[in-house]
Enzyme design. Structure first.
Site, PDB file in Angstrom:
ATOM      1  CG  ASN A 246      -1.643   1.348   1.368  1.00  0.00           C
ATOM      2  OD1 ASN A 246      -2.525   1.593   0.361  1.00  0.00           O
ATOM      3  ND2 ASN A 246      -1.692   1.914   2.661  1.00  0.00           N
ATOM      4  CB  THR A 247       1.411   4.205  -1.869  1.00  0.00           C
ATOM      5  OG1 THR A 247       2.048   5.403  -1.838  1.00  0.00           O
ATOM      6  CG2 THR A 247       0.338   4.263  -2.786  1.00  0.00           C
ATOM      7  CG  HIS A 248      -0.484   5.953   4.683  1.00  0.00           C
ATOM      8  ND1 HIS A 248      -1.996   5.994   4.886  1.00  0.00           N
ATOM      9  CD2 HIS A 248      -0.284   6.887   5.499  1.00  0.00           C
ATOM     10  CE1 HIS A 248      -2.385   6.678   5.641  1.00  0.00           C
ATOM     11  NE2 HIS A 248      -1.445   7.411   6.331  1.00  0.00           N
TER      12      HIS A 248
HETATM   13  C1  GAR Z   1      -2.584   8.931  -2.412  1.00  0.00           C
HETATM   14  O1  GAR Z   1      -2.152  10.055  -1.777  1.00  0.00           O
HETATM   15  C2  GAR Z   1      -2.650   7.549  -1.570  1.00  0.00           C
HETATM   16  O2  GAR Z   1      -1.279   7.251  -0.708  1.00  0.00           O
HETATM   17  C3  GAR Z   1      -3.880   7.901  -0.507  1.00  0.00           C
HETATM   18  O3  GAR Z   1      -4.876   8.276  -1.615  1.00  0.00           O
HETATM   19  C4  GAR Z   1      -4.209   8.983  -2.712  1.00  0.00           C
HETATM   20  C5  GAR Z   1      -4.687   8.698  -3.905  1.00  0.00           C
HETATM   21  O4  GAR Z   1      -4.283   9.160  -5.014  1.00  0.00           O
HETATM   22  N1  GAR Z   1      -4.283   6.715  -0.040  1.00  0.00           N
HETATM   23  C6  GAR Z   1      -4.606   6.802   1.260  1.00  0.00           C
HETATM   24  O5  GAR Z   1      -4.809   7.780   1.873  1.00  0.00           O
HETATM   25  C7  GAR Z   1      -5.166   5.472   2.040  1.00  0.00           C
HETATM   26  N2  GAR Z   1      -4.855   5.525   3.491  1.00  0.00           N
HETATM   27  P1  GAR Z   1      -4.721   8.835  -6.389  1.00  0.00           P
HETATM   28  O6  GAR Z   1      -5.784   8.051  -6.591  1.00  0.00           O
HETATM   29  O7  GAR Z   1      -4.390   9.977  -7.361  1.00  0.00           O
HETATM   30  O8  GAR Z   1      -3.475   7.768  -6.933  1.00  0.00           O
END
Ligand code: GAR
Length: 198
Positions: free
Chosen positions: A106-108
């Site tokens: 996961n990326t956070h």
């Molecule tokens: C990203 O910043 C990701 O890290 C976050 O949602 C965004 C999605 O951006 N995820 C979380 O907050 C999970 N807890 P994207 O749809 O433009 O890739």
């Protein structure tokens, strides 16, 4: 060649970064499918790159566990080497995690263990920290508690709004995620449930 299923819930800019990276023949990973929990705008990137997608909506199921089982069945039908949650905003049920972790990352948008959860950028701003950042980690049964693989710092600037700070984080995040997947594919990052904290 590492085969990947990417899970998204929103705009999909991290998905787009992975798709663009994987379009390069030298990049050792391919996105085989994209999954979502809703009719996410980011699914358009899958379509644009000719990648199949699937949507498993929680409200169509009696409970979270059966939603997770169907999501798992869809993911496993692609036999991926790695599943990447890139802005997937649901907590994955235990059976899903048990079946795929540690090949589930996961990326956070924060420097975990600081600011886990769905409002990491807002929480960092509210806490008044000078620095926040991005974490790529293995998903375990907890909420953003899994072993940390890589992190990058992003400074909080005077007067930052949540949107501005998140956009700046996402610029760094896209690079970090593309690099992390490259390192996983090249065995420079090992996915084990005992990965040490970065
Ligand atoms: C990203 O910043 C990701 O890290 C976050 O949602 C965004 C999605 O951006 N995820 C979380 O907050 C999970 N807890 P994207 O749809 O433009 O890739």
């Amino acid at each position: 060649m590492l085969s990947i299923v990417v899970l998204i819930s929103g705009g999909g800019s991290n998905l787009r970064a992975l798709l663009e990276a994987a379009a390069d023949a030298e990049y050792p990973a391919r996105i085989v499918a994209v999954g979502s929990d809703n009719d996410a705008p980011g699914l358009e990137y899958a379509e644009a790159f000719g990648i199949p997608s699937f949507t498993v909506v929680p409200t169509a199921f009696a409970d979270r566990a059966s939603w997770g089982d169907e999501l798992l069945a869809q993911v496993e039908s692609w036999s991926p080497d790695l599943v990447v949650c890139a802005g997937f905003m649901r907590i994955l049920p235990p059976r899903f995690v048990a079946a795929l972790s540690p090949n589930l990352i996961n990326t956070h948008p924060a420097l975990l263990p600081a600011f886990p959860g769905a409002h990491a950028v807002r929480d960092a701003l509210a806490a008044g920290v000078a620095e926040t950042g991005v974490t790529v980690h293995i998903v375990d049964e907890g909420v953003d508690t899994g072993p940390i693989l890589v992190q990058r710092v992003v400074p909080v600037l005077e007067g930052d709004t949540e949107f501005e700070l998140h956009e700046r984080i996402k610029t760094v995040e896209r690079d970090l995620l593309v690099q992390a997947v490259l390192d996983i594919a090249n065995n420079r990052i090992a996915l084990t449930s005992r990965a040490s904290s970065a």
